[in-house]
Write an enzyme that holds these catalytic residues in place. Structure first.
Site, PDB file in Angstrom:
ATOM      1  N   SER A 177       0.833  -1.198   0.000  1.00 53.84           N
ATOM      2  CA  SER A 177       0.000   0.000   0.000  1.00 53.84           C
ATOM      3  C   SER A 177       0.867   1.248   0.000  1.00 53.84           C
ATOM      4  CB  SER A 177      -0.895   0.008   1.243  1.00 53.84           C
ATOM      5  OG  SER A 177      -1.504   1.266   1.451  1.00 53.84           O
ATOM      6  N   TYR A 190      -2.656  -1.118  10.181  1.00 57.56           N
ATOM      7  CA  TYR A 190      -2.741  -1.518   8.772  1.00 57.56           C
ATOM      8  C   TYR A 190      -1.462  -1.126   8.025  1.00 57.56           C
ATOM      9  CZ  TYR A 190      -4.278  -1.258   3.866  1.00 57.56           C
ATOM     10  OH  TYR A 190      -4.379  -1.383   2.493  1.00 57.56           O
TER      11      TYR A 190
END
Length: 285
Positions: A177, A190
């Site tokens: 990400s 995350y």
């Protein structure tokens, strides 16, 4: 298509600048590697393939000739619809339901794939979860462990059990990400898992290079998927993607092309690398 040269050391040769290609020995390979049917005859596992980026990738892989295994958590209606669309493209598809945060379920995905198709060529570790947290005190140990089990441990376990079946020419693609590079003040756990995936990708890629197995990653920015609508606040959803240079969120099919590139021979000279479909954010990675 001309076969790739196996010559490791080119013979000594000298030319006047800028040089003539016709005098090179061996000649460089310039013709297109493959123009269509890039994944013909391949079998691909795509985790989180029921919707979002995973679904778009599954459909694109199927359109390019691959049979698909979709691993998903609980969204059976989405998974069945995706399977139907894959079969309309003329490819086979099986669905495997289960929480990949559990090691046994990861092992099951690999064994069921090989039992059904007799092989495994491409592993796409895409499944992931997140929750917004305003401060670190709001992240419980239970949430932290669940996030790491689902997002990172699953990547490790699936890859570990796949190694028995992956051969020279196979590939693994991990979904990291943009948050692995610049962090996230409201997705701290995350972002940490995505950083772990990034380091794991680079480390294992170097380990597998001599075996002819390529390992790369894709680091999406804000992409419009069900995970966004189901986990972010109403305000965050309404503004989602507007802070990128392109002033919008991306679509799953704008990310799937990155996975296709990395899964095909188009990227035959790439391993340990990351592609960045993120709307224009520069992340130096």
């Amino acid at each position: 298509m001309q076969k790739k040269s196996k010559t490791k050391i080119r013979p000594l040769q000298k030319q006047k600048k800028p040089g003539l290609e016709a005098k090179l020995s061996p000649l460089p390979e310039s013709e297109p590697i493959q123009q269509n049917g890039k994944l013909t005859g391949k079998t691909a596992i795509i985790t989180g393939g029921d919707s979002g980026i995973g679904k778009a990738t599954a459909l694109l892989f199927a359109a390019e000739g691959a049979d698909i295994v979709i691993s998903y958590l609980s969204e059976t209606s989405d998974a069945k619809e995706t399977k139907k669309e894959i079969e309309k493209l003329g490819r086979k598809c099986i669905l495997i339901k289960g929480d990949l945060g559990r090691e046994n379920n990861c092992k099951k995905v690999i064994t069921e794939t090989v039992k059904t198709f007799g092989k495994l060529d491409i592993l796409v570790n895409n499944a992931g979860i997140h929750w917004e947290s305003e401060k670190i005190e709001d992240i419980s140990t239970e949430q932290l462990m669940k996030t790491f089990h689902s997002n990172f441990f699953s990547v490790f376990w699936l890859t570990k059990y796949a190694m028995k079946y992956l051969k020279k020419g196979s590939c693994i693609i991990n979904t990291t990400s943009v948050t692995a590079y610049r962090g996230s003040d409201h997705l701290m756990d995350y972002a940490a898992t995505k950083g772990a995936i990034l380091s794991f990708t680079r480390s294992l890629a170097a380990n597998l290079a001599q075996k002819g197995i390529r390992l790369n990653a894709v680091a999406p920015g804000p992409i419009w998927t069900p995970l966004i609508a189901s986990t972010l606040s109403n305000k965050a959803v309404s503004e989602f993607g507007s802070d990128t240079p392109m002033k919008r969120a991306g679509e799953p099919n704008e990310v799937a092309t990155c996975f296709l590139f990395l899964a095909s021979e188009d990227s035959s000279y790439m391993t340990g690398q990351v592609l960045h479909p993120n709307g224009g954010e520069i992340v130096n990675g």
